[in-house]
Design a protein around this motif. Structure first.
Motif, PDB file in Angstrom:
ATOM      1  N   PRO A   1       0.830  -1.213   0.000  1.00 30.12           N
ATOM      2  CA  PRO A   1       0.000   0.000   0.000  1.00 30.12           C
ATOM      3  C   PRO A   1       0.861   1.260   0.000  1.00 30.12           C
ATOM      4  N   GLY A   2       0.500   2.196  -0.832  1.00 31.87           N
ATOM      5  CA  GLY A   2       1.269   3.433  -0.954  1.00 31.87           C
ATOM      6  C   GLY A   2       0.396   4.645  -0.723  1.00 31.87           C
ATOM      7  N   ALA A   3       1.016   5.738  -0.305  1.00 26.73           N
ATOM      8  CA  ALA A   3       0.275   6.966  -0.017  1.00 26.73           C
ATOM      9  C   ALA A   3       0.973   8.159  -0.631  1.00 26.73           C
ATOM     10  N   GLY A   4       0.204   9.175  -0.953  1.00 28.80           N
ATOM     11  CA  GLY A   4       0.754  10.427  -1.476  1.00 28.80           C
ATOM     12  C   GLY A   4      -0.222  11.552  -1.243  1.00 28.80           C
ATOM     13  N   GLN A   5       0.265  12.754  -1.275  1.00 24.68           N
ATOM     14  CA  GLN A   5      -0.615  13.901  -1.135  1.00 24.68           C
ATOM     15  C   GLN A   5      -0.044  15.091  -1.882  1.00 24.68           C
ATOM     16  N   ALA A   6      -0.889  16.093  -2.090  1.00 19.57           N
ATOM     17  CA  ALA A   6      -0.474  17.306  -2.798  1.00 19.57           C
ATOM     18  C   ALA A   6      -1.369  18.445  -2.338  1.00 19.57           C
ATOM     19  N   HIS A   7      -0.824  19.661  -2.332  1.00 21.16           N
ATOM     20  CA  HIS A   7      -1.593  20.828  -1.919  1.00 21.16           C
ATOM     21  C   HIS A   7      -2.239  21.491  -3.132  1.00 21.16           C
ATOM     22  N   CYS A   8      -2.770  22.690  -2.944  1.00 21.61           N
ATOM     23  CA  CYS A   8      -3.438  23.395  -4.039  1.00 21.61           C
ATOM     24  C   CYS A   8      -2.842  24.788  -4.185  1.00 21.61           C
ATOM     25  N   HIS A   9      -3.484  25.660  -4.940  1.00 26.10           N
ATOM     26  CA  HIS A   9      -3.071  27.056  -5.052  1.00 26.10           C
ATOM     27  C   HIS A   9      -4.314  27.930  -5.026  1.00 26.10           C
ATOM     28  N   HIS A  10      -4.127  29.239  -5.092  1.00 23.25           N
ATOM     29  CA  HIS A  10      -5.250  30.175  -5.007  1.00 23.25           C
ATOM     30  C   HIS A  10      -5.372  30.973  -6.300  1.00 23.25           C
ATOM     31  N   GLY A  11      -5.306  30.262  -7.419  1.00 23.46           N
ATOM     32  CA  GLY A  11      -5.366  30.959  -8.697  1.00 23.46           C
ATOM     33  C   GLY A  11      -4.012  31.491  -9.113  1.00 23.46           C
ATOM     34  N   GLU A  12      -4.010  32.333 -10.130  1.00 27.87           N
ATOM     35  CA  GLU A  12      -2.767  32.816 -10.720  1.00 27.87           C
ATOM     36  C   GLU A  12      -2.464  34.268 -10.351  1.00 27.87           C
ATOM     37  N   ILE A  13      -1.185  34.538 -10.264  1.00 30.06           N
ATOM     38  CA  ILE A  13      -0.696  35.915 -10.186  1.00 30.06           C
ATOM     39  C   ILE A  13      -0.468  36.448 -11.588  1.00 30.06           C
ATOM     40  N   LEU A  14      -0.011  35.578 -12.458  1.00 34.75           N
ATOM     41  CA  LEU A  14       0.269  35.951 -13.844  1.00 34.75           C
ATOM     42  C   LEU A  14       0.024  34.753 -14.731  1.00 34.75           C
ATOM     43  N   GLN A  15      -0.654  34.972 -15.848  1.00 31.76           N
ATOM     44  CA  GLN A  15      -0.845  33.919 -16.836  1.00 31.76           C
ATOM     45  C   GLN A  15      -0.976  34.536 -18.206  1.00 31.76           C
TER      46      GLN A  15
ATOM     47  N   GLU B   1       2.541  29.152 -23.600  1.00 31.94           N
ATOM     48  CA  GLU B   1       1.618  29.535 -22.549  1.00 31.94           C
ATOM     49  C   GLU B   1       2.273  29.237 -21.203  1.00 31.94           C
ATOM     50  N   GLY B   2       2.147  30.161 -20.259  1.00 29.64           N
ATOM     51  CA  GLY B   2       2.766  29.965 -18.960  1.00 29.64           C
ATOM     52  C   GLY B   2       1.992  30.672 -17.866  1.00 29.64           C
ATOM     53  N   LEU B   3       2.297  30.319 -16.629  1.00 33.42           N
ATOM     54  CA  LEU B   3       1.596  30.899 -15.490  1.00 33.42           C
ATOM     55  C   LEU B   3       2.471  30.906 -14.240  1.00 33.42           C
ATOM     56  N   VAL B   4       2.106  31.792 -13.331  1.00 34.56           N
ATOM     57  CA  VAL B   4       2.702  31.857 -11.999  1.00 34.56           C
ATOM     58  C   VAL B   4       1.539  31.769 -11.019  1.00 34.56           C
ATOM     59  N   THR B   5       1.522  30.742 -10.185  1.00 38.47           N
ATOM     60  CA  THR B   5       0.403  30.557  -9.278  1.00 38.47           C
ATOM     61  C   THR B   5       0.661  31.216  -7.930  1.00 38.47           C
ATOM     62  N   LEU B   6      -0.428  31.483  -7.219  1.00 39.17           N
ATOM     63  CA  LEU B   6      -0.356  31.987  -5.856  1.00 39.17           C
ATOM     64  C   LEU B   6      -0.436  30.764  -4.939  1.00 39.17           C
ATOM     65  N   PRO B   7       0.668  30.405  -4.289  1.00 33.30           N
ATOM     66  CA  PRO B   7       0.690  29.152  -3.521  1.00 33.30           C
ATOM     67  C   PRO B   7      -0.230  29.204  -2.310  1.00 33.30           C
ATOM     68  N   MET B   8      -0.732  28.034  -1.956  1.00 37.57           N
ATOM     69  CA  MET B   8      -1.648  27.932  -0.820  1.00 37.57           C
ATOM     70  C   MET B   8      -1.501  26.565  -0.187  1.00 37.57           C
TER      71      MET B   8
ATOM     72  N   ALA C   1       5.318  26.452 -17.797  1.00 46.07           N
ATOM     73  CA  ALA C   1       4.587  26.148 -19.026  1.00 46.07           C
ATOM     74  C   ALA C   1       3.639  24.987 -18.740  1.00 46.07           C
ATOM     75  N   GLN C   2       2.384  25.291 -18.509  1.00 49.08           N
ATOM     76  CA  GLN C   2       1.453  24.288 -18.003  1.00 49.08           C
ATOM     77  C   GLN C   2       1.113  23.207 -19.021  1.00 49.08           C
ATOM     78  N   ARG C   3       1.259  23.490 -20.294  1.00 44.58           N
ATOM     79  CA  ARG C   3       0.955  22.483 -21.312  1.00 44.58           C
ATOM     80  C   ARG C   3       2.185  21.665 -21.721  1.00 44.58           C
ATOM     81  N   ASP C   4       3.347  22.103 -21.267  1.00 40.46           N
ATOM     82  CA  ASP C   4       4.584  21.393 -21.575  1.00 40.46           C
ATOM     83  C   ASP C   4       5.188  20.742 -20.339  1.00 40.46           C
ATOM     84  N   GLY C   5       4.799  21.206 -19.172  1.00 39.31           N
ATOM     85  CA  GLY C   5       5.266  20.598 -17.944  1.00 39.31           C
ATOM     86  C   GLY C   5       6.689  20.943 -17.569  1.00 39.31           C
ATOM     87  N   HIS C   6       7.150  22.147 -17.927  1.00 43.26           N
ATOM     88  CA  HIS C   6       8.495  22.527 -17.505  1.00 43.26           C
ATOM     89  C   HIS C   6       8.564  24.008 -17.134  1.00 43.26           C
TER      90      HIS C   6
END
Length: 341
Positions: A12-26, A38-45, A159-164
């Protein structure tokens, strides 16, 4: 992809991840080769997130996967990709169980959080250590575009569509207090149903300017400049996903002494940014919340930048070495020399 195995078999394995509060810049930006991305900067939360648990079922084929709650197809696809692309030797199917408290459809990265938690849980079950690049690539394949929640570090243009990472913008966002709220009555938005953004001639130059200003805001820890960037990014975002409350938010920001507003570019979550060093700050925050209430815009929670994690973004829950993200440098090394338009 180059996962490093640390154990054989599955448990059995476990993992977790947090979220953000939308973008500061996109928007649309040039990469190191001068190509528009296409790129973005998120507001961490922190404080909200997805927790995943993967229960292998020995004797079943790899394709025999299920997810609970039903309908989390992106998370299920991510689990299947980990098994197909990263697991070697004898593998089996299993059950993926998700639990979380992120509001869905508000633009807070709930689907990416589901996907990342699932990837980490399956990897953990098989004793795999996945690099951030590998996790990002799997996440993009699972949901077409993903938020940079796997990085858990410094502010980046992603780059949210390229993953880097297009650029690491600095060590930390300027200090700010964000009064969160929801627009559109808090109704969820189906991001997959939204048309893909289209850009006009001259948009690259406009976003390059905001990119430069955000870099300066981070370098000089200038909260007012951060608010300027987020406000103008939100204004440009109205061309793609208009919010009738946007003029009201601007008026409330002006009258309450906020330095700017930010809005999720694919949802209904928003925030008003304040300088923590501003005079009479409690009065300003109270006035902001009161004005939001009078306008029929529900205030949600107050956030602090830089964020202080209330809990680790990834917690090891099994006795063997887990599939925690690798060091931040592994993801940003290749992007550190990104050109600055």
């Amino acid at each position: 992809m180059s996962p490093t195995p640390h154990a054989t078999g599955a448990a059995p394995g476990a993992g977790q991840a947090h979220c953000h509060h939308g973008e500061i810049l996109q928007g649309l930006f040039l990469d190191a080769q001068g190509r528009p991305r296409e790129g973005l900067v998120t507001l961490p939360m922190y404080g909200l997130g997805t927790r995943a648990r993967f229960l292998p079922r020995p004797g079943t084929p790899r394709e025999a996967l299920s997810v609970s709650p039903p309908g989390r197809t992106k998370a299920l696809r991510a689990a299947a990709l980990v098994l197909a692309e990263c697991c070697t030797g004898a593998v089996c199917g299993g059950e993926l169980h998700l639990d979380g408290d992120i509001p869905v459809g508000l633009g807070m990265g709930s689907s990416t959080s589901d996907v990342l938690a699932s990837i980490r849980a399956v990897a953990d079950a098989h004793g795999l250590h996945l690099t951030q690049q590998t996790v990002a690539a799997l996440a993009v394949r699972a949901e077409r575009a993903c938020d940079p929640l796997m990085l858990d570090g410094r502010p980046v243009l992603f780059a949210q569509r390229d993953g880097h990472v297009l650029e690491t913008l600095g060590p930390a966002l300027p200090p700010a207090i964000v009064v969160g709220c929801t627009l559109g009555g808090g109704r969820p938005i189906d991001t997959l149903a939204l048309p893909r953004r289209t850009y006009q001639e001259g948009d690259v130059g406009a976003y390059a300017r905001l990119r430069n200003l955000l870099r300066l805001a981070i370098t000089h820890q200038d909260t007012a400049l951060l608010g300027y960037v987020s406000t103008h990014s939100a204004r440009l975002g109205q061309q793609h996903l208009p919010h009738p409350e946007f003029p009201t938010l601007l008026r409330i920001a002006w009258h309450s002494g906020a330095v700017g507003v930010q809005i999720a570019h694919s949802g209904n979550v928003a925030g008003l940014l304040f300088d923590p060093a501003a005079r009479a700050l409690p009065h300003r925050l109270h006035g902001c919340r009161s004005a939001l209430a009078q306008a029929g815009i529900p205030a949600t929670r107050t956030l602090h930048l830089p964020p202080t994690p209330q809990e680790p973004a990834w917690t090891r829950t099994s006795p063997k070495r887990s599939a925690a993200p690798t060091s931040y440098a592994s993801t940003t090394a290749s992007s550190a020399s990104a050109s600055k338009p």
